[in-house]
Design an enzyme around this catalytic site. Structure first.
Site, PDB file in Angstrom:
ATOM      1  N   SER A   1      10.202  -1.573 -55.752  1.00 47.57           N
ATOM      2  CA  SER A   1       9.689  -1.790 -54.395  1.00 47.57           C
ATOM      3  C   SER A   1       8.189  -2.057 -54.444  1.00 47.57           C
ATOM      4  O   SER A   1       7.484  -1.574 -55.345  1.00 47.57           O
ATOM      5  CB  SER A   1       9.952  -0.516 -53.581  1.00 47.57           C
ATOM      6  OG  SER A   1       9.143  -0.479 -52.440  1.00 47.57           O
TER       7      SER A   1
ATOM      8  N   TYR B   1       9.905   9.066 -52.064  1.00 48.54           N
ATOM      9  CA  TYR B   1      10.792   7.943 -52.377  1.00 48.54           C
ATOM     10  C   TYR B   1      10.041   6.939 -53.261  1.00 48.54           C
ATOM     11  O   TYR B   1      10.521   6.532 -54.323  1.00 48.54           O
ATOM     12  CB  TYR B   1      11.272   7.269 -51.082  1.00 48.54           C
ATOM     13  CG  TYR B   1      11.765   5.868 -51.310  1.00 48.54           C
ATOM     14  CD1 TYR B   1      12.998   5.637 -51.911  1.00 48.54           C
ATOM     15  CD2 TYR B   1      10.985   4.753 -50.959  1.00 48.54           C
ATOM     16  CE1 TYR B   1      13.440   4.340 -52.157  1.00 48.54           C
ATOM     17  CE2 TYR B   1      11.418   3.466 -51.191  1.00 48.54           C
ATOM     18  CZ  TYR B   1      12.645   3.267 -51.784  1.00 48.54           C
ATOM     19  OH  TYR B   1      13.074   1.982 -52.032  1.00 48.54           O
TER      20      TYR B   1
ATOM     21  N   LYS C   1      10.357   5.467 -57.452  1.00 47.61           N
ATOM     22  CA  LYS C   1      10.381   4.070 -57.930  1.00 47.61           C
ATOM     23  C   LYS C   1       9.337   3.881 -59.030  1.00 47.61           C
ATOM     24  O   LYS C   1       9.595   3.235 -60.049  1.00 47.61           O
ATOM     25  CB  LYS C   1      10.124   3.096 -56.783  1.00 47.61           C
ATOM     26  CG  LYS C   1      11.233   3.038 -55.759  1.00 47.61           C
ATOM     27  CD  LYS C   1      12.496   2.398 -56.331  1.00 47.61           C
ATOM     28  CE  LYS C   1      13.660   2.470 -55.382  1.00 47.61           C
ATOM     29  NZ  LYS C   1      14.952   2.139 -55.986  1.00 47.61           N
TER      30      LYS C   1
ATOM     31  N   TYR D   1      10.820  -5.446 -54.491  1.00 45.69           N
ATOM     32  CA  TYR D   1      11.177  -6.055 -53.207  1.00 45.69           C
ATOM     33  C   TYR D   1      10.087  -5.754 -52.193  1.00 45.69           C
ATOM     34  O   TYR D   1       9.558  -4.653 -52.135  1.00 45.69           O
ATOM     35  CB  TYR D   1      12.463  -5.471 -52.623  1.00 45.69           C
ATOM     36  CG  TYR D   1      13.646  -5.329 -53.524  1.00 45.69           C
ATOM     37  CD1 TYR D   1      13.811  -6.083 -54.688  1.00 45.69           C
ATOM     38  CD2 TYR D   1      14.664  -4.430 -53.183  1.00 45.69           C
ATOM     39  CE1 TYR D   1      14.939  -5.938 -55.476  1.00 45.69           C
ATOM     40  CE2 TYR D   1      15.784  -4.284 -53.959  1.00 45.69           C
ATOM     41  CZ  TYR D   1      15.920  -5.026 -55.120  1.00 45.69           C
ATOM     42  OH  TYR D   1      17.041  -4.857 -55.876  1.00 45.69           O
TER      43      TYR D   1
ATOM     44  N   ARG E   1       4.005  -7.114 -42.546  1.00 45.18           N
ATOM     45  CA  ARG E   1       4.846  -6.973 -43.734  1.00 45.18           C
ATOM     46  C   ARG E   1       5.309  -8.346 -44.195  1.00 45.18           C
ATOM     47  O   ARG E   1       5.286  -9.309 -43.441  1.00 45.18           O
ATOM     48  CB  ARG E   1       6.092  -6.110 -43.431  1.00 45.18           C
ATOM     49  CG  ARG E   1       5.787  -4.654 -43.103  1.00 45.18           C
ATOM     50  CD  ARG E   1       5.325  -3.887 -44.321  1.00 45.18           C
ATOM     51  NE  ARG E   1       5.077  -2.475 -44.038  1.00 45.18           N
ATOM     52  CZ  ARG E   1       3.905  -1.983 -43.613  1.00 45.18           C
ATOM     53  NH1 ARG E   1       2.877  -2.777 -43.393  1.00 45.18           N
ATOM     54  NH2 ARG E   1       3.777  -0.682 -43.406  1.00 45.18           N
TER      55      ARG E   1
END
Ligand code: NAD
Ligand code: UFG
Length: 338
Positions: A125, A150, A154, A178, A232
Site C-alpha cells: 500500500s 494496519y 504492510k 496500491y 487521493r
C-alpha cells in the site's frame, strides 16, 4: 500459462484479479478463509470467465492447510491478498493485525519455501511511504513508519520479503503499492462489499446512493488543497487487477525483490469524487462536512512511471469509469453478495 495460488482471492481486489488471470489463460487456485468475503464472488468470476477455478477454504495462519494446498496443486506463483485492512480496527486490536497480516504472511513464506515455490506478488500500500514524503511518491523514496497498525503490518511484511530475497536468490518478489482502489468490473457482477459501516470513501458514497446510508460525511474541508478536502490517487480495480497479471509474468522471468506503485498519478479530491459521482450517475449524494479523521494525510499520489517502463502497465480507465462502474455494481447488488 501458469498455475497461480491467490490468497484472499474471494475479496474485492482478489476476485477482480482472478477474473483477469482466467481471461489471460492462467489457472487459479483461491485460498481464502472468507472472513471478509463470500464464495459467491468466485461463482460469479467463473461465470464471467466461462472457466472454472479451484476454491480452498483455509486460513494463511494455519500451516497444515497451506501445505496441503501446495501438495495438491503444482503452483508456479502466488498472489498474496489475504489480510485485514481496516485502519481503525487495527488501532483497537493491533494483535489481530499482527497475527493475520504479519504472522500469516510468514506462514505463507514458510509453506512456499517448503514447496519450492519462490514467485510472489504481494499487496502492499502507498501507506508505506509514511507521513513526510512529498508526492508524487517514487519507489526508491525512504519508507517510514505509517501512523497506524494496519500500515505498519504492510511495511513490516515488505521488509521481511526484501530480506528473504536478499538471503536466498531463488526468490522473485513483487511489492505492488496500491493507491486508492475503486470501481468494479463492467458487468456489475463483482465489486466491493464491505461488512458493516464502510470505512472507505467509495463504498460509503454508493451506499448513500442506494439508500442504505443517509448522508456522506466528508472528513475535513480545511486541508491545504485546492478545495480544502483531502486528495487521493484513485485507481480502477480492473486496472489494478491487470497490474497483477503483468507482475506475475515479470516475476516468472526475474529474480529479487522489486516495488511498483500502482496508481494513476492524478490527485483527485474527496469533494470532486462526490460531484463527479453525482454528474456521471445523475444521483444526488446528501453531504455534510465534519471534522478531520485522525491519521488522514492531506494529499498523496503516485509516480507510476516505473510500472509503465518495467511492467508495461498503464491505467485504461477514467475517473468517470470508476464512478459509473462503482454505481453499476452497487445498484445491481444493493446488499452486496447477500
Ligand atoms: P478484502 O477484505 O476484500 O480481501 C481480503 C481477503 O482476504 C478476503 O476475502 C478475506 O476473507 C481474506 N482473508 C483475510 N484474512 C485471511 C486469512 N487469515 N486467511 C485467509 N484469507 C484471509 O480486501 P481487498 O480490498 O481486496 O484487499 C486485498 C489486499 O490488498 C489486502 O491485503 C489489503 O490490505 C491490500 N490493500 C487494499 C487496499 C484497498 O484500499 N482496498 C489498499 C492497499 C492495499
Ligand atoms: N473519507 C470521507 N468520508 C468517508 C470516508 C472517507 O471524507 O466516509 C475521506 C477520507 O478522509 C480520505 C479519503 O476520503 O481523505 C479517502 O479515504 P479512504 O478511507 O477511502 O482511503 P485512505 O486514503 O484513507 O486509505 C487508503 C487505503 C488504505 C491505505 C491508505 C494509505 O484504504 O488501505 O490508503 O494511506 F492504507
Amino acid at each position: 500459462m501458469a498455475n497461480i495460488l491467490v490468497t484472499g482471492g474471494a475479496g474485492y481486489i482478489g476476485s477482480h484479479t482472478c477474473l483477469e488471470l482466467l481471461h489471460a489463460g492462467h489457472d487459479v487456485v483461491v485460498f481464502d478463509n472468507l472472513s471478509n468475503s463470500s464464495e459467491e464472488s468466485l461463482r460469479r468470476v467463473e461465470k464471467l470467465a466461462n472457466k472454472s477455478s479451484v476454491f480452498v477454504q483455509g486460513d494463511i495462519r494455519h500451516q497444515a492447510e497451506l501445505d496441503q494446498v501446495f501438495q495438491a496443486h503444482q503452483i508456479d506463483a502466488v498472489i498474496h491478498f489475504a489480510g485485514l485492512k481496516a485502519v481503525g480496527e487495527s488501532q483497537k486490536n493491533p494483535l489481530i493485525y499482527f497475527d493475520n497480516n504479519i504472522a500469516g504472511s510468514v506462514q505463507l513464506i514458510k509453506s512456499m519455501e517448503k514447496a519450492g515455490v519462490f514467485n510472489l506478488v504481494f499487496s502492499s500500500s502507498a501507506t508505506v511511504y509514511g507521513e513526510s514524503n512529498p508526492s508524487p511518491y517514487q519507489e526508491d523514496m525512504p519508507l517510514s513508519l505509517p501512523n497506524n497498525n494496519y500500515g505498519y503490518t504492510k511495511l513490516i511484511i515488505e521488509q521481511i520479503l526484501e530480506k528473504m530475497a536478499l538471503a536466498d536468490s531463488r526468490w522473485s518478489i513483487a511489492l505492488l503499492r496500491y493507491f486508492n482502489p475503486v470501481g468494479a468490473h463492467k458487468s456489475g457482477q463483482i465489486g466491493e462489499d464491505p461488512q458493516g459501516i464502510p470505512n472507505n470513501l467509495m463504498p460509503y458514497v454508493t451506499q448513500v446512493a442506494v439508500g442504505r446510508r443517509e448522508s456522506l460525511s466528508i472528513f475535513g474541508n480545511d486541508y491545504p488543497t485546492k478545495d480544502g478536502t483531502c486528495e487521493r490517487d484513485f485507481i480502477h480495480v480492473v486496472d489494478l487487477a491487470q497490474a497483477h497479471v503483468l507482475a506475475v509474468a515479470n516475476r516468472l522471468n526475474n529474480k529479487g525483490c522489486r516495488a511498483w506503485n500502482i496508481g494513476t498519478g492524478s490527485p483527485i479530491s474527496v469533494l470532486k469524487i462526490k460531484e463527479t459521482f453525482e454528474r456521471v450517475n445523475g444521483i444526488q449524494i446528501p453531504t455534510e462536512f465534519t471534522k478531520r479523521r485522525v491519521g488522514d494525510l492531506s494529499a498523496f499520489y503516485a509516480d507510476a512511471s516505473r510500472a509503465k517502463a518495467e511492467l508495461g502497465w498503464q491505467p485504461q480507465y477514467t475517473l468517470e469509469d470508476m464512478l459509473a462502474d462503482s454505481w453499476n455494481w452497487q445498484k445491481q447488488n444493493p446488499n452486496g453478495f447477500n
